[in-house]
Design an enzyme around this catalytic site. Structure first.
Site, short mmCIF file in Angstrom:
data_model
loop_
_atom_site.label_atom_id
_atom_site.label_comp_id
_atom_site.label_asym_id
_atom_site.label_seq_id
_atom_site.Cartn_x
_atom_site.Cartn_y
_atom_site.Cartn_z
N PHE A 1 0.85 -1.12 -0.16
CA PHE A 1 0.06 -0.12 0.00
C PHE A 1 0.92 1.32 -0.03
O PHE A 1 1.83 1.24 0.79
CB PHE A 1 -0.80 -0.08 1.13
CG PHE A 1 -1.92 1.01 1.11
CD1 PHE A 1 -3.16 0.81 0.74
CD2 PHE A 1 -1.83 2.32 1.98
CE1 PHE A 1 -4.17 1.58 0.61
CE2 PHE A 1 -2.76 3.14 1.99
CZ PHE A 1 -4.13 2.92 1.37
N ASP B 1 2.65 -4.73 9.06
CA ASP B 1 1.32 -3.87 8.65
C ASP B 1 0.22 -4.93 8.73
O ASP B 1 0.01 -5.90 8.03
CB ASP B 1 1.24 -3.13 7.44
CG ASP B 1 0.39 -2.19 7.07
OD1 ASP B 1 -0.78 -2.67 7.60
OD2 ASP B 1 0.58 -1.30 6.41
N TYR C 1 -10.66 0.93 11.25
CA TYR C 1 -11.80 1.12 10.62
C TYR C 1 -12.10 0.09 9.08
O TYR C 1 -13.27 0.34 8.52
CB TYR C 1 -11.96 2.62 9.76
CG TYR C 1 -10.50 2.92 8.85
CD1 TYR C 1 -10.70 2.45 7.45
CD2 TYR C 1 -9.53 3.46 9.40
CE1 TYR C 1 -9.50 2.74 6.98
CE2 TYR C 1 -8.39 3.84 8.84
CZ TYR C 1 -8.45 3.41 7.51
OH TYR C 1 -7.35 3.90 6.60
N LYS C 2 -11.46 -0.80 9.08
CA LYS C 2 -11.58 -1.97 7.89
C LYS C 2 -12.58 -2.90 8.68
O LYS C 2 -13.59 -2.79 8.92
CB LYS C 2 -10.44 -2.12 7.39
CG LYS C 2 -9.84 -1.08 6.59
CD LYS C 2 -8.48 -1.40 5.95
CE LYS C 2 -7.93 0.05 5.33
NZ LYS C 2 -6.42 -0.04 5.03
N ARG D 1 -11.82 -5.94 -6.67
CA ARG D 1 -11.72 -6.43 -5.55
C ARG D 1 -12.66 -6.52 -4.59
O ARG D 1 -13.65 -5.72 -4.49
CB ARG D 1 -10.63 -5.45 -4.71
CG ARG D 1 -9.95 -6.07 -3.57
CD ARG D 1 -8.96 -4.99 -2.97
NE ARG D 1 -9.75 -4.02 -2.15
CZ ARG D 1 -9.25 -3.43 -1.38
NH1 ARG D 1 -8.02 -3.47 -0.77
NH2 ARG D 1 -10.11 -2.20 -0.64
C1 PLP Z 1 -5.83 1.16 4.75
C2 PLP Z 1 -4.19 0.96 4.86
C3 PLP Z 1 -3.41 1.69 5.41
C4 PLP Z 1 -4.21 3.07 5.63
O1 PLP Z 1 -3.47 4.02 6.49
P1 PLP Z 1 -4.01 5.49 7.07
O2 PLP Z 1 -2.99 6.08 7.80
O3 PLP Z 1 -5.16 5.17 8.03
O4 PLP Z 1 -4.64 6.33 5.71
C5 PLP Z 1 -2.04 1.80 5.61
N1 PLP Z 1 -1.64 0.47 5.08
C6 PLP Z 1 -2.37 -0.52 4.69
C7 PLP Z 1 -1.58 -1.61 4.05
C8 PLP Z 1 -3.60 -0.31 4.10
O5 PLP Z 1 -4.41 -1.26 3.76
#
Ligand code: PLP
Length: 414
Positions: free
Chosen positions: A130, A202, A227-228, A372
C-alpha cells in the site's frame, strides 16, 4: 459465458443454516438491497454504535465535561482499547495502544526500529505494498538505502537475497491489500531475525479478518487500521504494537506530552513513559475512540477460529462460483495463503465495478485492472456470496458494463 453458476443458491443457503456466526449479522445496520463486499475498506456500522456514541457525547462530554478525563476513563482509553485489540493480534497485554493513524504509527515504529539498529544503513519493503507504507519508509529513512521486494514476488526467496548485515528494518504487509495474499508471519519473521534485522508488520488487512499471532511469531512491531474489518467507524484511530523486549530502549520520534512519564508535571524536558505508553503522542480523538470501543464490544464475542473458517468458506465459494467466468485471480487458490478478499482481473475492471455498484453490489476497483471483493465473515452470508457471483456473471454475460454511463470520467482512478 455460462448461463448459470455451477452451484444452485440452495447449496449456499445450506451452508448458512450450519454457520455458527450467522447471528452476528443482526448486530449490524446495513442498508436493504446492498451486497456489501467492501468491508475491507470501510467496515459496516454495528447496530449499537450510534447509541454508544450518543451516550458518550451527552453524558460524558455534555454532563461530565472535563471531569470525564478521569471519571469516564478517557485518559486510559488509548491503553485500554489497545489491550482489547491485543487478543485479536495475539499480543499479551501492555504491548498495544490505540492512537493516531496507521500512517503516523508507521513513522513512529519505523523510526524506533531504525534507532535500534543505528549501524545498519538499509531498509527493505515491498514494491506492491500500500503506497503509504512505501512513502513512510522514505520519510522515516531518507538517507537509508531502500531495497524492494518485487510486486507479487516470492517474499521468502527475495528476502533471502536482500537481507544482509546492513539491513536494519523490514516492513511487510501481513495480507496484501491488492491481491489478498497472506504471508507466513512465523517463517518470515524468523528469516529476518536470523539476519539481525527487525520486522514491522502492517496488519491493516488481517486484523479482524483472521487470527494473528504477533507474540508467538516473535514480531518486533506492528500497526493496523481499525476502520476496516474491525468496524470502528470512518477514520477511527489505528493501533500500534511494540514487543515488550523493546520498550525500555524504544525512542519514538513524536515525543509529545501523552507519551511523557508524567504528563501533568509539565516538565520542560521529555522523559518517556515506561512501557507501551511512550508510543502515545497527543490528545486522543475521543469521539472516534467511542466508535471503536463499541465495535470492540462486539469483537469480544467472536471466536477467531470460527471467523477464519467462515472467511475461507466464503472466499472459496466465491472463487468456485466465478471460476467459469474466466477472470484471472490474483488471490492465491491455496486457502492457507489467502486473507479475506478475492481480487479478479478484467481489462475493463472500472466500468464492470461501476455496473456492479449500480446493481447494489459494492466492491472496489484497484488500478489498473483489479475487481476487489472483501468478505467480512460477521455480516456476510454464503447466500450473499452466491448473489454476488450471480451479479458478476450477469453483468459480464449481458455486457451492460459497456454502457457509456459506466465509463471512467477523465482522470478518475477510484
Ligand atoms: C488502509 C491501509 C492503510 C491506511 O493508512 P491510514 O493512515 O489509515 O490512511 C495503510 N496501510 C495499509 C496496508 C492499508 O491497507
Amino acid at each position: 459465458m455460462p448461463s448459470e453458476l455451477p452451484l444452485p443458491r440452495s447449496a449456499a443457503e445450506a451452508l448458512d443454516a450450519a454457520d455458527p456466526l450467522r447471528g452476528f449479522r443482526d448486530r449490524f445496520t446495513l442498508p436493504e438491497g446492498v451486497l456489501y463486499l467492501d468491508g475491507n475498506s470501510l467496515g459496516a456500522l454495528p447496530a449499537h454504535t450510534p447509541a454508544h456514541i450518543s451516550r458518550m457525547v451527552e453524558q460524558e462530554w455534555g454532563g461530565g465535561l472535563i471531569r470525564s478525563w478521569n471519571e469516564a476513563g478517557w485518559y486510559d482509553l488509548p491503553r485500554g482499547l489497545g489491550d482489547r485489540i491485543a487478543p485479536l493480534v495475539g499480543a499479551a497485554a501492555g504491548q498495544t495502544v490505540v492512537c493516531d493513524s496507521t500512517s503516523v504509527n508507521l513513522f513512529k515504529v519505523l523510526t524506533t526500529a531504525l534507532r535500534l539498529r543505528p549501524e545498519r544503513r538499509a531498509i527493505v519493503s515491498e514494491l506492491g505494498s500500500f503506497p503509504t507504507d512505501l512513502y513512510l519508509t522514505e520519510g522515516a529513512a531518507p538517507a537509508h538505502e531502500r531495497r524492494l521486494i518485487s510486486r507479487d514476488g516470492d517474499t521468502l526467496r527475495e528476502l533471502d537475497e536482500l537481507l544482509d548485515q546492513d539491513v536494519a528494518v523490514v516492513l511487510l504487509s501481513h495480507v496484501d491489500y491488492r491481491t489478498g495474499r497472506l504471508q507466513d508471519m512465523a517463517a518470515v519473521t524468523e528469516l529476518i531475525h536470523r539476519h539481525g534485522a527487525l520486522v514491522v508488520w502492517d496488519l491493516c488487512h488481517s486484523v479482524g479478518a483472521l487470527p494473528v499471532r504477533l507474540d508467538a511469531c516473535d514480531a518486533d512491531f506492528a500497526v493496523g487500521c481499525t476502520y476496516k474489518y474491525l468496524n470502528g467507524g470512518p477514520g477511527s484511530p489505528a493501533f500500534l504494537y511494540a514487543a515488550e523486549r523493546h520498550h525500555d530502549r524504544a525512542e519514538q520520534p513524536l515525543t509529545g506530552w501523552f507519551g511523557h512519564a508524567d504528563p501533568f508535571a509539565f516538565e520542560p524536558g521529555y522523559r518517556p513513559a515506561p512501557g507501551i505508553g511512550r508510543f502515545l503522542t497527543g490528545t486522543p480523538p475521543l469521539l472516534s475512540l467511542a466508535g471503536l470501543a463499541a465495535a470492540l464490544d462486539l469483537w469480544q464475542d467472536v471466536d477467531l477460529g470460527a471467523l477464519r473458517a467462515k472467511s475461507l468458506a466464503l472466499t472459496s465459494l466465491f472463487l468456485q462460483l466465478t471460476e467459469p467466468l474466466g477472470l484471472p485471480s490474483l488471490t492465491p487458490a491455496e486457502p492457507s495463503e489467502r486473507g479475506s478478499q478475492v481480487s479478479l482481473r478484467h481489462p475493463q475492471a472500472y466500468p464492470v465495478m461501476q455496473a456492479l455498484i449500480e446493481r447494489g453490489l459494492i466492491g472496489d476497483f484497484r488500478a489498473p485492472d483489479v475487481l476487489r471483493f472483501g468478505f467480512t465473515p460477521l455480516y456476510l452470508s454464503h447466500a450473499q456470496v452466491w448473489d454476488a457471483a450471480e451479479a458478476l456473471r450477469d453483468v459480464l454475460a449481458t455486457g451492460v458494463w459497456r454502457e457509456p454511463r459506466f465509463a471512467a470520467a477523465a482522470g478518475a482512478v477510484t
